[in-house]
Design an enzyme around this catalytic site. Structure first.
Site, PDB file in Angstrom:
ATOM      1  CG  HIS A  90       0.554   8.819  -7.134  1.00  0.00           C
ATOM      2  ND1 HIS A  90      -0.650   9.095  -6.512  1.00  0.00           N
ATOM      3  CD2 HIS A  90       0.450   9.377  -8.364  1.00  0.00           C
ATOM      4  CE1 HIS A  90      -1.437   9.759  -7.332  1.00  0.00           C
ATOM      5  NE2 HIS A  90      -0.783   9.951  -8.454  1.00  0.00           N
ATOM      6  CG  HIS A 116       0.272   6.263  -0.821  1.00  0.00           C
ATOM      7  ND1 HIS A 116      -0.748   6.886  -1.495  1.00  0.00           N
ATOM      8  CD2 HIS A 116      -0.296   5.725   0.301  1.00  0.00           C
ATOM      9  CE1 HIS A 116      -1.884   6.739  -0.825  1.00  0.00           C
ATOM     10  NE2 HIS A 116      -1.635   6.026   0.263  1.00  0.00           N
ATOM     11  CG  HIS A 158      -1.822   1.164   1.339  1.00  0.00           C
ATOM     12  ND1 HIS A 158      -3.150   1.112   1.006  1.00  0.00           N
ATOM     13  CD2 HIS A 158      -1.596   2.445   1.747  1.00  0.00           C
ATOM     14  CE1 HIS A 158      -3.705   2.303   1.188  1.00  0.00           C
ATOM     15  NE2 HIS A 158      -2.776   3.124   1.657  1.00  0.00           N
ATOM     16  CD  GLU A 159       1.438   3.621   3.647  1.00  0.00           C
ATOM     17  OE1 GLU A 159       1.637   4.688   3.024  1.00  0.00           O
ATOM     18  OE2 GLU A 159       0.381   3.389   4.270  1.00  0.00           O
TER      19      GLU A 159
END
Length: 678
Positions: free
Chosen positions: A477, A474, A470-471
């Site tokens: 991105h 990010h 998940h992290e």
């Protein structure tokens, strides 16, 4: 101290202009903030005093590029305050936050500056701007208007005072949660009270006790300690004790946040009512994909209607299962994780302790890096010579498939008392372009994974593996950004869009092709057996109805606090109970209150936005559906996702970006199917 001896007031001469952490001392920050604010003020004065007619370059771009030195110091300081803080740093944060708020208000309330921005904005249709330039211009104009630039002086002064108080309160809220989390420990000296706990968890607790020079074992409210304790401890009284302390953080204790919660809500409402909005949610959602609170409520209600029947069935099943094991009592909240873990093991013959040996942190990290290489052609090389803020941190140079530098990546994986709980991605530098130079980002992933011991490496639970993915989503991105302006690059997107890249990456955790590559026994080197992989996949939707309802309850609580149209008269716990009543499956625990420790919405920028996690799940399930139909490592689909989503940041409206990637608007169906709700 002079300018010359303060590293924060000089150009960084480190490779990639990385923050020279080893040269930065706490006493450097206050003079750096003071001086940098003065420099930024002069940059604003230059824009305002420019004799030329306002245009995009001399006003909008000039404003975008102003305050660079201040932004740099602030990002370093506040990131450290989250990841490696102490009492002195927290005191300094309370001192400098109002200074920064005051400076921000000075800019936003500068009538001459706003006049120039407004002048350019009204020329928008004639300027032949790129999509990103038009987005910057529109965002900048709206930021002034939505901060009070169009208000009369009396209201502007009120906005200024409200903003200053809010900055102090949100900071205090977060500090209280950290203090309350660190304030409790369960000290066990009787071996019998360790019944049910896996060896690795016991060993980790022994290390904590040894560090405190105590006998026995110490369990804390940090996730790597608290979560497995609640899953495995056979001692119901101890589970109850741990739960009640955890769920009552900052509620009727010495770190009480009740007055702060109500005051934050009151001030947020008061502020937006000065603009003519009915509620804080209406104000926030105007700049979100959802647009309006009624749409969010309808969205959450639709999901609740789809998931509650299954959640109720799951609750009955778990109650019956617990009774079959001799639990002659109604399940309470401190029983859920314990019996859920037992039932999961019985149903699927898989649990965290069966899978944990196959998820050694270093191996998982290599697997995630390899996944990024396979999808997007990027590589990660550790550089031990780059400065870092703590010995636990590693720093990587990230390059593309041509060897071009893309980003720095800092990884900080293990809990400590100086670090807030949870997991997050942040940046020390956002990507931007200026005068033909592409300034690449410096990205950080901060987590609280189980520490290595003297005899074992750090072994992750399956949930920690998905958290890492998940992290890292990010981080991608941020690292892959190819924008012109930092305020639009990377994760600077609508709050209900920002979770798409992160939640998209979580999908790989249950894909056999990826698990076969990453999961390997830390002792034997054996690949994870195919039957365990299949069990992980089969158990993917275990208690998914309950999980949905729980997440929806948080979103409803958030929306309730931020949809009020007058100050809240009820006690915090009473208000919260009403907000979440439609989602409740358990009896009320009088000592518990989640709002007083709900950092996401009261200290983390998710106010009126927590629904965004579920909103983004619709997007990520729909996006991953495209990958599954073409092959999860499909280069063409990955290229489209990279070019239309990951590289674009907030340079265009998120729905436009998604349509370019997917060719259609997202459907809720893939999420319901993936979760076993349809």
């Amino acid at each position: 101290m002079t300018v010359h001896t303060n590293p924060l007031l000089n150009e960084f001469t480190t490779p990639y202009e990385a923050a020279p952490f080893e040269s930065i001392e706490l006493n450097h920050f206050l003079p750096a903030f003071t001086e940098s604010i003065e420099i930024a003020k002069k940059e604003i004065d230059q824009i305002v005093d420019n004799a030329e007619e306002p245009n995009f370059v001399n006003t909008i771009e000039a404003l975008e590029y102003s305050g660079h030195q201040l932004d740099r110091a602030a990002s370093i300081f506040f990131n450290l305050n989250h990841a490696n803080t102490n009492d002195e740093m927290q005191a300094l944060a309370r001192e400098v936050s109002p200074m920064l708020t005051e400076f921000s208000n000075d800019i936003i309330m500068n009538e001459k500056l706003f006049a120039r921005v407004k002048d350019v904005y009204h020329q928008k249709s004639e300027l032949k701007l790129t999509v990103e330039q038009e987005k910057l211009l529109t965002d900048r104009y709206k930021s002034f208007v939505r901060s009070g630039a169009n208000l009369e002086k009396e209201k502007k002064d009120q906005i200024r005072e409200i903003s200053k108080e809010l900055s102090k309160l949100t900071l205090q809220f977060g500090e209280n949660v950290l203090a309350a989390t660190n304030n409790f420990e369960l000290h066990i000296t009787d071996k019998n009270e360790l019944s049910g706990l896996p060896d690795g968890i016991i060993e980790a607790a022994g290390i904590v006790a040894k560090e405190e020079d105590k006998e026995g074992w110490i369990f804390t409210l940090q996730f790597p300690s608290y979560v497995p304790f609640m899953q495995y401890s056979d001692i119901r009284e101890l589970r109850e004790k741990m739960f009640k302390v955890y769920s009552s953080r900052c509620f009727n204790d010495k770190f009480d946040n009740q007055k702060i919660v109500k005051r934050i809500v009151e001030l947020r409402l008061k502020k937006v009512q000065l603009f003519g909005y009915t509620s804080y949610a209406d104000f926030v959602l105007e700049e979100r994909m959802a647009k309006q609170s009624s749409k969010v409520t309808d969205f959450l209600t639709e999901l609740l209607d789809a998931s509650m029947p299954k959640a109720k069935e799951e609750f009955k099943e778990l109650q019956a299962y617990a009774k079959s094991l001799g639990a002659d009592f109604k399940l309470e909240r401190w029983d859920w994780a314990y019996y859920a873990e037992k039932l999961k093991t019985e149903k699927f013959d898989v649990n965290d302790e069966i899978t944990r040996p196959y998820f050694e942190l270093e191996r998982v990290k290599k697997g995630i890096f390899s996944l990024a290489a396979r999808l997007y052609g990027i590589k990660f090389n550790i550089n031990p010579n780059l400065p870092k803020y703590h010995k636990d941190v590693d720093v990587y140079e990230v390059t593309d498939d041509k060897g071009e530098f893309l980003s720095l990546l800092y990884t900080d994986f293990h809990p400590r008392s100086s670090k807030q709980g949870g997991a997050w991605m942040t940046s020390f530098v956002d990507q931007y372009r200026k005068k033909g130079t592409d300034h690449r980002p410096h990205i950080s992933i901060v987590c609280n994974f189980t520490k290595p011991s003297e005899i074992k490496p750090s072994l992750l639970t399956f949930n920690e593996v998905t958290t890492f993915l998940h992290e890292f989503g990010h981080a991608l991105h941020g690292m892959l950004s190819k924008c012109t302006y930092s305020s639009l690059s990377g994760t600077n997107v609508y709050r209900d869009f920002v979770e798409l890249p992160s939640q998209f990456m979580e999908n790989f955790a249950t894909q056999k092709e990826w698990l076969d590559d990453v999961a390997e026994h830390y002792q034997t080197g054996e690949k994870i057996p195919a039957e365990i992989v299949q069990k992980i996949i089969d158990s993917e939707n275990f208690l998914s109805g309950y999980s949905f309802v729980r997440q929806i309850s948080f979103g409803l609580n958030d929306m309730a606090w931020h949809s009020v149209t007058e100050p809240v008269a009820d006690e915090v716990s009473v208000f919260e109970d009403k907000a979440m009543s439609s989602t409740e499956l358990f009896d009320r625990v009088e000592t518990s209150c989640m709002s007083t420790a709900f950092s996401h919405i009261f200290a983390g920028g998710y106010g009126a936005g927590y629904y965004g996690y579920k909103w983004a799940e619709v997007l990520d399930a729909d996006a991953f559906d495209a990958f599954k139909s073409a092959g999860i490592f499909n280069k063409e689909i990955a290229k489209s996702f990279k070019e239309n989503i990951l590289e674009k940041g907030g340079s265009d409206h998120p729905m436009n970006l998604y349509l370019k990637f997917r060719g259609k608007e997202p459907s809720i169906e893939p999420l319901l199917k993936r979760s076993g709700l349809k």
